[in-house]
Design an enzyme around this catalytic site. Structure first.
Site, PDB file in Angstrom:
ATOM      1  N   ASP A   1       8.043  10.309  26.936  1.00  0.00           N
ATOM      2  CA  ASP A   1       7.419  11.250  27.737  1.00  0.00           C
ATOM      3  C   ASP A   1       7.961  11.421  29.240  1.00  0.00           C
ATOM      4  OD1 ASP A   1       5.633  10.106  25.914  1.00  0.00           O
ATOM      5  OD2 ASP A   1       4.119   9.546  27.152  1.00  0.00           O
TER       6      ASP A   1
ATOM      7  N   GLU B   1      -3.690  11.074  24.347  1.00  0.00           N
ATOM      8  CA  GLU B   1      -2.745  10.685  24.998  1.00  0.00           C
ATOM      9  C   GLU B   1      -2.496  11.845  26.174  1.00  0.00           C
ATOM     10  OE1 GLU B   1      -0.138   7.382  22.735  1.00  0.00           O
ATOM     11  OE2 GLU B   1       0.339   9.350  22.273  1.00  0.00           O
TER      12      GLU B   1
HETATM   13  C1  FRU Z   1       2.436   8.900  24.475  1.00  0.00           C
HETATM   14  C2  FRU Z   1       2.541   7.410  24.985  1.00  0.00           C
HETATM   15  C3  FRU Z   1       1.597   7.299  26.086  1.00  0.00           C
HETATM   16  C4  FRU Z   1       2.224   5.925  26.778  1.00  0.00           C
HETATM   17  C5  FRU Z   1       3.571   6.276  26.527  1.00  0.00           C
HETATM   18  C6  FRU Z   1       4.125   4.913  26.301  1.00  0.00           C
HETATM   19  O1  FRU Z   1       3.921   9.202  23.917  1.00  0.00           O
HETATM   20  O2  FRU Z   1       2.092   6.832  23.852  1.00  0.00           O
HETATM   21  O3  FRU Z   1       0.281   7.577  25.838  1.00  0.00           O
HETATM   22  O4  FRU Z   1       1.720   6.000  28.178  1.00  0.00           O
HETATM   23  O5  FRU Z   1       3.841   7.164  25.611  1.00  0.00           O
HETATM   24  O6  FRU Z   1       5.620   4.732  26.414  1.00  0.00           O
END
Ligand code: FRU
Length: 501
Positions: A22, A200
Protein backbone atom coordinates in the site's frame (compact mmCIF):
# COMPACT_ATOMS: atom_id res chain seq x y z
CA UNK A 1 14.37 -16.19 -16.86
CA UNK A 2 11.70 -13.63 -17.44
CA UNK A 3 13.80 -10.82 -18.87
CA UNK A 4 11.61 -7.87 -18.04
CA UNK A 5 12.16 -8.54 -14.35
CA UNK A 6 15.38 -6.64 -14.80
CA UNK A 7 13.84 -3.57 -16.35
CA UNK A 8 11.98 -1.17 -14.14
CA UNK A 9 8.94 0.76 -15.34
CA UNK A 10 9.96 4.16 -16.70
CA UNK A 11 7.42 6.25 -14.80
CA UNK A 12 5.70 4.00 -12.29
CA UNK A 13 7.22 4.10 -8.82
CA UNK A 14 9.02 0.95 -7.65
CA UNK A 15 10.92 0.41 -4.37
CA UNK A 16 14.68 0.05 -4.46
CA UNK A 17 14.58 -3.39 -2.86
CA UNK A 18 12.07 -5.58 -1.07
CA UNK A 19 8.35 -6.15 -1.21
CA UNK A 20 6.04 -3.15 -1.50
CA UNK A 21 2.28 -2.90 -1.01
CA UNK A 22 0.00 0.00 0.00
CA UNK A 23 0.80 3.68 -0.50
CA UNK A 24 0.92 5.37 2.92
CA UNK A 25 1.27 8.82 4.40
CA UNK A 26 0.63 10.73 1.18
CA UNK A 27 1.25 14.37 2.00
CA UNK A 28 2.14 17.43 -0.06
CA UNK A 29 4.14 20.18 1.59
CA UNK A 30 6.56 22.87 0.40
CA UNK A 31 6.33 21.77 -3.25
CA UNK A 32 7.26 18.16 -2.38
CA UNK A 33 5.02 15.13 -2.85
CA UNK A 34 5.80 12.52 -0.20
CA UNK A 35 5.05 8.89 -0.90
CA UNK A 36 5.54 6.45 1.98
CA UNK A 37 4.69 2.83 1.40
CA UNK A 38 4.38 -0.56 3.02
CA UNK A 39 7.84 -2.07 2.64
CA UNK A 40 9.32 -5.38 3.72
CA UNK A 41 12.99 -4.91 2.94
CA UNK A 42 13.98 -8.27 4.43
CA UNK A 43 12.33 -10.36 1.81
CA UNK A 44 10.52 -10.37 -1.55
CA UNK A 45 7.18 -11.36 -0.07
CA UNK A 46 4.77 -9.66 2.33
CA UNK A 47 5.64 -9.79 6.02
CA UNK A 48 7.03 -7.38 8.60
CA UNK A 49 6.10 -4.12 6.82
CA UNK A 50 7.58 -0.77 7.78
CA UNK A 51 7.34 2.60 5.99
CA UNK A 52 9.55 3.14 2.96
CA UNK A 53 9.80 6.71 1.72
CA UNK A 54 10.18 8.52 -1.61
CA UNK A 55 9.67 12.12 -2.73
CA UNK A 56 8.90 13.86 -6.01
CA UNK A 57 8.33 17.36 -7.28
CA UNK A 58 6.57 16.31 -10.51
CA UNK A 59 4.86 13.01 -9.55
CA UNK A 60 6.86 11.22 -12.27
CA UNK A 61 10.43 11.30 -10.96
CA UNK A 62 10.92 9.74 -7.54
CA UNK A 63 13.81 9.86 -5.16
CA UNK A 64 14.29 7.03 -2.64
CA UNK A 65 14.97 7.94 0.98
CA UNK A 66 15.80 6.09 4.18
CA UNK A 67 12.99 4.14 5.78
CA UNK A 68 10.80 6.70 7.53
CA UNK A 69 9.13 4.63 10.26
CA UNK A 70 10.68 1.48 11.63
CA UNK A 71 9.09 -1.24 13.70
CA UNK A 72 10.16 -1.16 17.35
CA UNK A 73 10.73 -4.94 17.36
CA UNK A 74 10.63 -8.05 15.18
CA UNK A 75 7.19 -9.09 16.33
CA UNK A 76 5.66 -5.68 15.63
CA UNK A 77 5.00 -4.11 12.21
CA UNK A 78 4.15 -0.64 10.98
CA UNK A 79 0.96 -1.13 8.98
CA UNK A 80 -0.75 1.38 6.72
CA UNK A 81 -1.65 4.92 7.66
CA UNK A 82 -1.40 8.54 6.63
CA UNK A 83 0.35 11.85 7.24
CA UNK A 84 -0.95 15.36 7.90
CA UNK A 85 0.71 18.76 8.21
CA UNK A 86 0.06 20.05 11.72
CA UNK A 87 0.87 23.62 10.69
CA UNK A 88 -0.89 25.19 13.70
CA UNK A 89 0.81 22.82 16.15
CA UNK A 90 -2.56 21.52 17.41
CA UNK A 91 -0.67 18.60 18.94
CA UNK A 92 1.52 20.96 20.96
CA UNK A 93 4.40 18.59 20.25
CA UNK A 94 6.36 20.87 17.92
CA UNK A 95 8.97 23.35 18.93
CA UNK A 96 7.86 26.86 17.94
CA UNK A 97 11.06 27.19 15.91
CA UNK A 98 9.90 24.39 13.56
CA UNK A 99 8.59 25.84 10.31
CA UNK A 100 4.82 25.37 10.10
CA UNK A 101 5.07 23.42 6.82
CA UNK A 102 7.70 21.09 8.32
CA UNK A 103 5.41 19.82 11.07
CA UNK A 104 4.41 16.42 9.73
CA UNK A 105 2.48 13.90 11.81
CA UNK A 106 2.17 10.25 10.74
CA UNK A 107 -0.86 8.30 12.00
CA UNK A 108 -0.53 4.55 11.42
CA UNK A 109 -1.43 1.13 12.72
CA UNK A 110 0.97 -0.68 15.00
CA UNK A 111 0.36 -4.36 14.36
CA UNK A 112 1.16 -7.17 16.75
CA UNK A 113 -0.30 -10.65 16.53
CA UNK A 114 -3.92 -10.35 17.66
CA UNK A 115 -3.85 -6.61 18.37
CA UNK A 116 -3.89 -3.45 16.24
CA UNK A 117 -3.71 0.09 17.60
CA UNK A 118 -3.45 3.56 16.05
CA UNK A 119 -0.13 5.22 16.84
CA UNK A 120 1.41 8.53 15.82
CA UNK A 121 4.92 9.83 15.11
CA UNK A 122 6.24 13.36 14.68
CA UNK A 123 8.64 14.79 12.11
CA UNK A 124 10.07 18.29 12.51
CA UNK A 125 12.10 18.17 9.31
CA UNK A 126 9.28 18.00 6.76
CA UNK A 127 8.74 14.25 6.74
CA UNK A 128 12.16 12.57 6.70
CA UNK A 129 12.88 11.65 10.32
CA UNK A 130 10.03 10.59 12.60
CA UNK A 131 9.94 10.10 16.37
CA UNK A 132 7.12 7.96 17.77
CA UNK A 133 4.91 9.68 20.33
CA UNK A 134 5.88 8.86 23.91
CA UNK A 135 2.36 7.87 24.94
CA UNK A 136 1.34 5.67 22.02
CA UNK A 137 -1.17 4.27 21.20
CA UNK A 138 -3.56 7.17 20.66
CA UNK A 139 -6.49 4.91 19.76
CA UNK A 140 -6.96 1.38 21.04
CA UNK A 141 -10.29 -0.44 21.21
CA UNK A 142 -8.67 -3.79 21.98
CA UNK A 143 -9.34 -5.32 18.58
CA UNK A 144 -7.25 -7.59 16.39
CA UNK A 145 -8.41 -6.04 13.10
CA UNK A 146 -8.81 -2.29 13.41
CA UNK A 147 -6.48 -0.48 11.06
CA UNK A 148 -5.39 1.89 8.29
CA UNK A 149 -6.20 5.36 9.71
CA UNK A 150 -6.58 8.23 7.22
CA UNK A 151 -6.91 11.71 8.74
CA UNK A 152 -8.11 15.01 7.32
CA UNK A 153 -8.72 18.46 8.76
CA UNK A 154 -12.45 19.23 8.70
CA UNK A 155 -12.63 23.01 8.78
CA UNK A 156 -16.41 23.29 9.30
CA UNK A 157 -16.35 21.31 12.54
CA UNK A 158 -12.87 22.57 13.40
CA UNK A 159 -11.39 19.14 14.13
CA UNK A 160 -9.23 16.36 12.78
CA UNK A 161 -11.30 13.48 11.44
CA UNK A 162 -9.99 9.94 11.17
CA UNK A 163 -11.52 7.15 9.10
CA UNK A 164 -10.31 3.69 10.09
CA UNK A 165 -11.33 0.16 9.07
CA UNK A 166 -13.28 -2.08 11.46
CA UNK A 167 -12.26 -4.80 9.07
CA UNK A 168 -14.46 -7.80 9.85
CA UNK A 169 -17.39 -5.75 11.16
CA UNK A 170 -17.61 -4.22 7.65
CA UNK A 171 -17.67 -0.74 9.11
CA UNK A 172 -15.64 2.40 8.63
CA UNK A 173 -15.10 4.04 12.01
CA UNK A 174 -15.13 7.86 12.16
CA UNK A 175 -13.22 9.50 15.02
CA UNK A 176 -12.66 13.17 15.87
CA UNK A 177 -9.79 14.95 17.61
CA UNK A 178 -8.70 18.50 18.41
CA UNK A 179 -4.98 17.59 18.63
CA UNK A 180 -4.28 14.24 16.87
CA UNK A 181 -3.64 12.72 20.31
CA UNK A 182 -7.10 12.48 21.93
CA UNK A 183 -9.66 10.75 19.74
CA UNK A 184 -13.39 10.25 20.31
CA UNK A 185 -15.84 8.14 18.33
CA UNK A 186 -18.09 10.08 15.96
CA UNK A 187 -19.95 7.41 14.01
CA UNK A 188 -19.65 4.19 12.03
CA UNK A 189 -20.45 3.90 8.34
CA UNK A 190 -21.76 0.63 6.97
CA UNK A 191 -21.45 0.59 3.22
CA UNK A 192 -23.44 -1.22 0.58
CA UNK A 193 -21.66 -3.10 -2.19
CA UNK A 194 -19.18 -5.94 -1.85
CA UNK A 195 -18.04 -6.98 1.62
CA UNK A 196 -15.63 -9.76 0.83
CA UNK A 197 -13.43 -10.97 3.67
CA UNK A 198 -12.59 -7.58 5.16
CA UNK A 199 -12.58 -3.81 4.81
CA UNK A 200 -9.18 -2.12 4.53
CA UNK A 201 -7.72 1.31 3.71
CA UNK A 202 -10.67 3.72 3.98
CA UNK A 203 -9.91 7.17 2.55
CA UNK A 204 -12.23 10.16 2.89
CA UNK A 205 -11.57 13.13 0.63
CA UNK A 206 -13.36 16.14 -0.83
CA UNK A 207 -13.29 15.92 -4.61
CA UNK A 208 -14.04 18.81 -7.00
CA UNK A 209 -16.58 18.59 -9.80
CA UNK A 210 -15.10 18.05 -13.23
CA UNK A 211 -16.49 21.28 -14.62
CA UNK A 212 -16.43 23.43 -11.51
CA UNK A 213 -13.47 23.46 -9.10
CA UNK A 214 -15.42 25.37 -6.50
CA UNK A 215 -18.09 22.69 -6.10
CA UNK A 216 -17.07 19.59 -4.18
CA UNK A 217 -18.40 16.22 -3.11
CA UNK A 218 -17.18 13.81 -0.42
CA UNK A 219 -15.80 10.53 -1.70
CA UNK A 220 -15.03 7.58 0.57
CA UNK A 221 -12.62 5.07 -0.96
CA UNK A 222 -12.70 1.59 0.57
CA UNK A 223 -10.47 -1.36 -0.22
CA UNK A 224 -11.82 -4.89 0.01
CA UNK A 225 -10.11 -8.21 -0.20
CA UNK A 226 -10.21 -11.03 -0.75
CA UNK A 227 -13.61 -11.30 -2.38
CA UNK A 228 -13.39 -8.83 -5.29
CA UNK A 229 -15.76 -9.48 -8.21
CA UNK A 230 -12.72 -10.22 -10.41
CA UNK A 231 -10.99 -12.12 -7.61
CA UNK A 232 -8.59 -11.02 -4.90
CA UNK A 233 -8.61 -7.37 -3.84
CA UNK A 234 -10.20 -4.21 -5.30
CA UNK A 235 -11.10 -0.63 -4.46
CA UNK A 236 -14.70 0.44 -4.04
CA UNK A 237 -15.99 3.98 -3.38
CA UNK A 238 -19.01 5.93 -2.18
CA UNK A 239 -20.03 9.45 -3.18
CA UNK A 240 -21.91 11.32 -0.47
CA UNK A 241 -22.10 13.91 2.27
CA UNK A 242 -20.03 14.34 5.43
CA UNK A 243 -21.28 16.74 8.11
CA UNK A 244 -18.43 16.42 10.61
CA UNK A 245 -20.04 13.43 12.32
CA UNK A 246 -21.73 11.14 9.80
CA UNK A 247 -20.97 10.10 6.26
CA UNK A 248 -24.01 9.29 4.13
CA UNK A 249 -23.76 7.74 0.71
CA UNK A 250 -25.90 9.27 -2.04
CA UNK A 251 -26.91 5.86 -3.38
CA UNK A 252 -26.38 2.16 -2.88
CA UNK A 253 -24.78 1.20 -6.15
CA UNK A 254 -21.64 -0.86 -6.17
CA UNK A 255 -18.98 1.56 -7.36
CA UNK A 256 -15.57 0.33 -8.41
CA UNK A 257 -12.76 2.89 -8.56
CA UNK A 258 -10.79 0.83 -11.09
CA UNK A 259 -12.25 -2.15 -12.92
CA UNK A 260 -8.92 -3.93 -13.47
CA UNK A 261 -7.28 -6.44 -11.18
CA UNK A 262 -4.27 -4.36 -10.15
CA UNK A 263 -5.29 -1.18 -8.38
CA UNK A 264 -5.60 -1.53 -4.63
CA UNK A 265 -5.37 0.31 -1.32
CA UNK A 266 -5.69 3.70 -3.00
CA UNK A 267 -4.98 6.82 -0.97
CA UNK A 268 -5.14 10.56 -1.72
CA UNK A 269 -2.60 13.23 -0.86
CA UNK A 270 -3.28 15.33 2.23
CA UNK A 271 -3.02 18.97 1.20
CA UNK A 272 -3.18 18.34 -2.58
CA UNK A 273 -2.46 21.78 -4.08
CA UNK A 274 -5.19 24.10 -5.43
CA UNK A 275 -7.95 22.17 -3.66
CA UNK A 276 -7.56 19.29 -6.11
CA UNK A 277 -7.62 15.58 -5.26
CA UNK A 278 -4.56 13.56 -6.27
CA UNK A 279 -4.08 9.93 -5.33
CA UNK A 280 -2.28 6.71 -6.14
CA UNK A 281 -2.97 2.98 -5.90
CA UNK A 282 -0.86 -0.14 -5.52
CA UNK A 283 -0.64 -1.80 -8.95
CA UNK A 284 -1.03 -5.36 -7.71
CA UNK A 285 -3.48 -7.77 -6.14
CA UNK A 286 -3.19 -9.80 -2.91
CA UNK A 287 -4.24 -12.83 -4.96
CA UNK A 288 -0.82 -13.16 -6.60
CA UNK A 289 1.38 -10.25 -5.44
CA UNK A 290 3.77 -12.53 -3.56
CA UNK A 291 4.47 -14.58 -6.64
CA UNK A 292 4.73 -12.29 -9.68
CA UNK A 293 8.14 -12.38 -11.38
CA UNK A 294 10.69 -10.40 -9.35
CA UNK A 295 14.39 -10.24 -8.61
CA UNK A 296 15.33 -7.34 -6.35
CA UNK A 297 11.99 -5.77 -5.56
CA UNK A 298 8.37 -6.64 -6.00
CA UNK A 299 5.49 -4.52 -7.35
CA UNK A 300 4.86 -0.98 -8.55
CA UNK A 301 2.49 1.86 -7.74
CA UNK A 302 0.02 3.08 -10.36
CA UNK A 303 0.66 6.46 -11.90
CA UNK A 304 -0.63 9.25 -9.69
CA UNK A 305 -4.19 10.19 -10.64
CA UNK A 306 -6.24 13.34 -10.47
CA UNK A 307 -9.78 12.72 -9.25
CA UNK A 308 -12.95 14.66 -9.96
CA UNK A 309 -16.66 13.78 -9.95
CA UNK A 310 -19.05 13.96 -12.89
CA UNK A 311 -22.48 12.58 -13.84
CA UNK A 312 -21.91 9.37 -15.77
CA UNK A 313 -24.70 7.42 -17.48
CA UNK A 314 -25.01 3.95 -15.93
CA UNK A 315 -27.45 2.97 -18.67
CA UNK A 316 -29.84 4.71 -21.05
CA UNK A 317 -32.09 5.91 -18.20
CA UNK A 318 -29.88 6.37 -15.13
CA UNK A 319 -27.08 8.79 -14.49
CA UNK A 320 -25.04 8.96 -11.38
CA UNK A 321 -22.34 11.17 -9.91
CA UNK A 322 -19.18 9.11 -10.39
CA UNK A 323 -15.49 9.22 -9.66
CA UNK A 324 -13.46 10.39 -12.66
CA UNK A 325 -9.82 9.22 -12.77
CA UNK A 326 -7.20 10.72 -15.02
CA UNK A 327 -3.50 9.91 -15.02
CA UNK A 328 -1.26 12.88 -14.42
CA UNK A 329 0.02 14.62 -17.52
CA UNK A 330 2.92 12.71 -19.03
CA UNK A 331 4.06 15.34 -21.52
CA UNK A 332 7.43 15.97 -19.83
CA UNK A 333 8.26 12.25 -20.24
CA UNK A 334 7.41 12.04 -23.95
CA UNK A 335 10.33 11.42 -26.29
CA UNK A 336 10.72 14.35 -28.69
CA UNK A 337 10.56 12.32 -31.89
CA UNK A 338 6.88 11.56 -32.15
CA UNK A 339 4.21 11.61 -34.76
CA UNK A 340 1.62 13.09 -32.51
CA UNK A 341 0.21 15.13 -35.29
CA UNK A 342 -0.61 12.10 -37.39
CA UNK A 343 -4.02 10.54 -37.26
CA UNK A 344 -4.27 7.18 -38.97
CA UNK A 345 -7.59 6.14 -40.37
CA UNK A 346 -8.66 3.22 -42.44
CA UNK A 347 -6.49 0.59 -43.78
CA UNK A 348 -2.83 0.50 -44.56
CA UNK A 349 -2.71 -3.27 -44.87
CA UNK A 350 -5.41 -5.90 -44.99
CA UNK A 351 -4.99 -9.06 -42.93
CA UNK A 352 -8.19 -10.53 -44.33
CA UNK A 353 -11.05 -9.07 -46.36
CA UNK A 354 -12.56 -7.63 -43.18
CA UNK A 355 -9.52 -6.86 -41.01
CA UNK A 356 -7.38 -3.79 -41.62
CA UNK A 357 -4.18 -2.90 -39.86
CA UNK A 358 -4.69 0.80 -39.32
CA UNK A 359 -1.59 1.58 -37.34
CA UNK A 360 1.75 0.02 -36.66
CA UNK A 361 4.74 1.53 -34.99
CA UNK A 362 8.09 0.20 -33.86
CA UNK A 363 9.33 2.24 -30.93
CA UNK A 364 12.80 3.73 -31.31
CA UNK A 365 13.78 3.41 -27.67
CA UNK A 366 13.73 0.34 -25.46
CA UNK A 367 12.00 1.85 -22.44
CA UNK A 368 8.98 -0.44 -22.87
CA UNK A 369 6.89 2.63 -22.10
CA UNK A 370 4.45 4.40 -24.39
CA UNK A 371 0.97 5.84 -24.50
CA UNK A 372 -1.71 6.12 -27.15
CA UNK A 373 -5.29 7.15 -27.62
CA UNK A 374 -8.12 5.62 -29.62
CA UNK A 375 -11.46 6.96 -30.74
CA UNK A 376 -13.55 3.92 -31.56
CA UNK A 377 -16.65 4.38 -33.63
CA UNK A 378 -18.75 1.47 -34.71
CA UNK A 379 -19.88 1.39 -38.32
CA UNK A 380 -21.76 -1.89 -38.26
CA UNK A 381 -22.44 -3.83 -35.13
CA UNK A 382 -20.53 -5.68 -33.74
CA UNK A 383 -17.28 -3.94 -34.52
CA UNK A 384 -13.90 -5.00 -33.25
CA UNK A 385 -10.56 -3.27 -32.59
CA UNK A 386 -7.47 -5.22 -31.59
CA UNK A 387 -4.35 -3.63 -30.10
CA UNK A 388 -1.31 -5.87 -30.06
CA UNK A 389 1.59 -4.81 -27.84
CA UNK A 390 4.57 -6.96 -28.76
CA UNK A 391 8.27 -7.34 -28.03
CA UNK A 392 10.91 -8.16 -30.68
CA UNK A 393 10.48 -11.90 -29.99
CA UNK A 394 6.83 -11.66 -30.95
CA UNK A 395 5.56 -12.15 -27.39
CA UNK A 396 2.63 -9.87 -26.78
CA UNK A 397 -0.24 -8.73 -24.67
CA UNK A 398 -3.45 -7.84 -26.44
CA UNK A 399 -6.31 -5.44 -25.85
CA UNK A 400 -9.60 -6.23 -27.55
CA UNK A 401 -12.50 -3.84 -27.95
CA UNK A 402 -15.89 -5.05 -29.15
CA UNK A 403 -18.56 -2.42 -29.77
CA UNK A 404 -22.20 -3.19 -30.39
CA UNK A 405 -25.45 -1.40 -29.67
CA UNK A 406 -25.25 -2.42 -25.99
CA UNK A 407 -21.87 -0.84 -25.32
CA UNK A 408 -18.18 -1.53 -25.47
CA UNK A 409 -16.59 -4.67 -24.06
CA UNK A 410 -12.84 -4.42 -23.34
CA UNK A 411 -10.70 -7.43 -22.61
CA UNK A 412 -7.00 -7.81 -22.07
CA UNK A 413 -5.31 -11.08 -22.89
CA UNK A 414 -2.28 -11.45 -20.63
CA UNK A 415 -2.24 -15.25 -20.80
CA UNK A 416 0.89 -17.35 -21.14
CA UNK A 417 0.17 -18.53 -24.69
CA UNK A 418 0.50 -14.98 -25.93
CA UNK A 419 3.04 -13.54 -23.47
CA UNK A 420 5.21 -16.66 -23.35
CA UNK A 421 5.70 -16.01 -19.66
CA UNK A 422 7.45 -18.85 -17.89
CA UNK A 423 5.69 -17.79 -14.73
CA UNK A 424 2.52 -19.65 -13.99
CA UNK A 425 -0.11 -18.89 -11.41
CA UNK A 426 -3.65 -20.27 -11.62
CA UNK A 427 -5.17 -17.03 -10.31
CA UNK A 428 -3.30 -14.63 -12.59
CA UNK A 429 -6.19 -14.66 -15.06
CA UNK A 430 -5.50 -14.96 -18.75
CA UNK A 431 -8.23 -12.49 -19.55
CA UNK A 432 -9.40 -9.49 -17.62
CA UNK A 433 -12.52 -7.71 -18.82
CA UNK A 434 -14.42 -4.46 -18.45
CA UNK A 435 -17.75 -3.24 -19.74
CA UNK A 436 -18.71 0.30 -20.78
CA UNK A 437 -22.47 0.75 -21.36
CA UNK A 438 -23.58 2.23 -24.64
CA UNK A 439 -24.34 5.90 -24.19
CA UNK A 440 -22.20 7.46 -26.86
CA UNK A 441 -21.37 7.03 -30.50
CA UNK A 442 -17.61 7.39 -30.12
CA UNK A 443 -15.69 5.62 -27.35
CA UNK A 444 -12.48 7.38 -26.32
CA UNK A 445 -9.70 5.32 -24.78
CA UNK A 446 -6.31 6.36 -23.35
CA UNK A 447 -3.75 3.61 -22.70
CA UNK A 448 -0.40 3.78 -20.92
CA UNK A 449 1.95 0.82 -21.16
CA UNK A 450 4.97 0.85 -18.87
CA UNK A 451 7.09 -2.35 -18.93
CA UNK A 452 4.61 -4.55 -17.00
CA UNK A 453 1.83 -2.14 -16.06
CA UNK A 454 -1.08 -1.28 -18.36
CA UNK A 455 -3.40 1.53 -17.32
CA UNK A 456 -6.44 2.20 -19.47
CA UNK A 457 -8.89 5.09 -19.12
CA UNK A 458 -12.13 5.26 -21.11
CA UNK A 459 -14.84 7.90 -21.63
CA UNK A 460 -12.72 10.75 -20.39
CA UNK A 461 -11.82 9.13 -17.08
CA UNK A 462 -15.19 7.59 -16.26
CA UNK A 463 -13.70 4.08 -16.40
CA UNK A 464 -10.23 3.05 -15.25
CA UNK A 465 -8.73 -0.40 -15.86
CA UNK A 466 -5.28 -1.25 -14.46
CA UNK A 467 -3.64 -4.60 -15.04
CA UNK A 468 -0.14 -5.99 -14.92
CA UNK A 469 1.27 -8.43 -17.48
CA UNK A 470 4.58 -10.28 -17.86
CA UNK A 471 6.21 -10.70 -21.27
CA UNK A 472 8.91 -13.26 -21.82
CA UNK A 473 12.13 -12.10 -23.51
CA UNK A 474 12.06 -8.34 -23.26
CA UNK A 475 9.79 -5.33 -23.08
CA UNK A 476 7.19 -4.36 -25.67
CA UNK A 477 8.31 -2.19 -28.56
CA UNK A 478 5.72 -2.59 -31.32
CA UNK A 479 2.20 -1.27 -31.28
CA UNK A 480 -0.22 -2.64 -33.89
CA UNK A 481 -3.86 -1.61 -34.15
CA UNK A 482 -6.26 -3.46 -36.41
CA UNK A 483 -9.99 -3.18 -36.88
CA UNK A 484 -13.07 -4.82 -38.27
CA UNK A 485 -15.93 -2.58 -39.38
CA UNK A 486 -15.09 0.38 -37.22
CA UNK A 487 -14.03 3.85 -38.00
CA UNK A 488 -11.23 4.15 -35.48
CA UNK A 489 -8.63 6.85 -34.98
CA UNK A 490 -5.26 6.18 -33.36
CA UNK A 491 -3.62 9.36 -32.13
CA UNK A 492 -1.31 10.92 -29.54
CA UNK A 493 1.10 7.99 -29.68
CA UNK A 494 4.17 8.82 -27.62
CA UNK A 495 7.18 6.89 -26.44
CA UNK A 496 7.85 7.60 -22.78
CA UNK A 497 11.18 7.68 -21.03
CA UNK A 498 12.38 7.93 -17.45
CA UNK A 499 13.28 11.47 -16.40
CA UNK A 500 16.60 12.27 -14.82
CA UNK A 501 16.09 12.69 -11.08
C1 FRU B 1 -3.93 -3.57 2.69
C2 FRU B 1 -3.28 -4.03 3.99
C3 FRU B 1 -3.66 -3.09 5.12
C4 FRU B 1 -2.52 -3.27 6.08
C5 FRU B 1 -1.34 -3.49 5.17
C6 FRU B 1 -0.33 -4.45 5.71
O1 FRU B 1 -3.29 -4.03 1.55
O2 FRU B 1 -3.66 -5.36 4.27
O3 FRU B 1 -4.92 -3.33 5.66
O4 FRU B 1 -2.36 -2.17 6.91
O5 FRU B 1 -1.86 -3.97 3.94
O6 FRU B 1 0.82 -4.46 4.90
Amino acid sequence: ANRNEGQRPALHFTPKIGFMNDPNGLVYSKGVWHLYYQLNDRNLVAGHPEWGHATSTDLLTWKWHEKAIKAPSDHESIFSGCCVVDCNNTSGEFDESTGSDDRIVAIYTLHTQGHQTQDIAFSSDGGYIFTPYKHNPVLDIGWADFRDPKVLWHALSNQWVMVVAKCHQFKVGFYGSPDLVHWHHLSDFEGAGVRGYQYEMPNLVEVPFDDDNQRKKWVLFLSIGPGAPLGGSFTQYYVGEFDGTNFTSDDNYLRTADLGKDWYAAQTWFNSPDGKAYGIGWASNWQYCNRVPAERYRSAMSLPRKFTVREVPLNANTKSLSLISRPIDLSIARLPSNDAAMVYTNGSAKISPSIDVIYQRHMQGSTGAFEFKLNIKSVTSPARVTVDIANPSGRSVQLNFVVDDQGMFISMDRGRIRTGSSWDHPLFDDKVCMWVPSTQTVYDVHVIIDVYVCELFAIDGAYAFTNTFFLQDGVASTLTVSQEVTDTEVFDVYELCPLAS
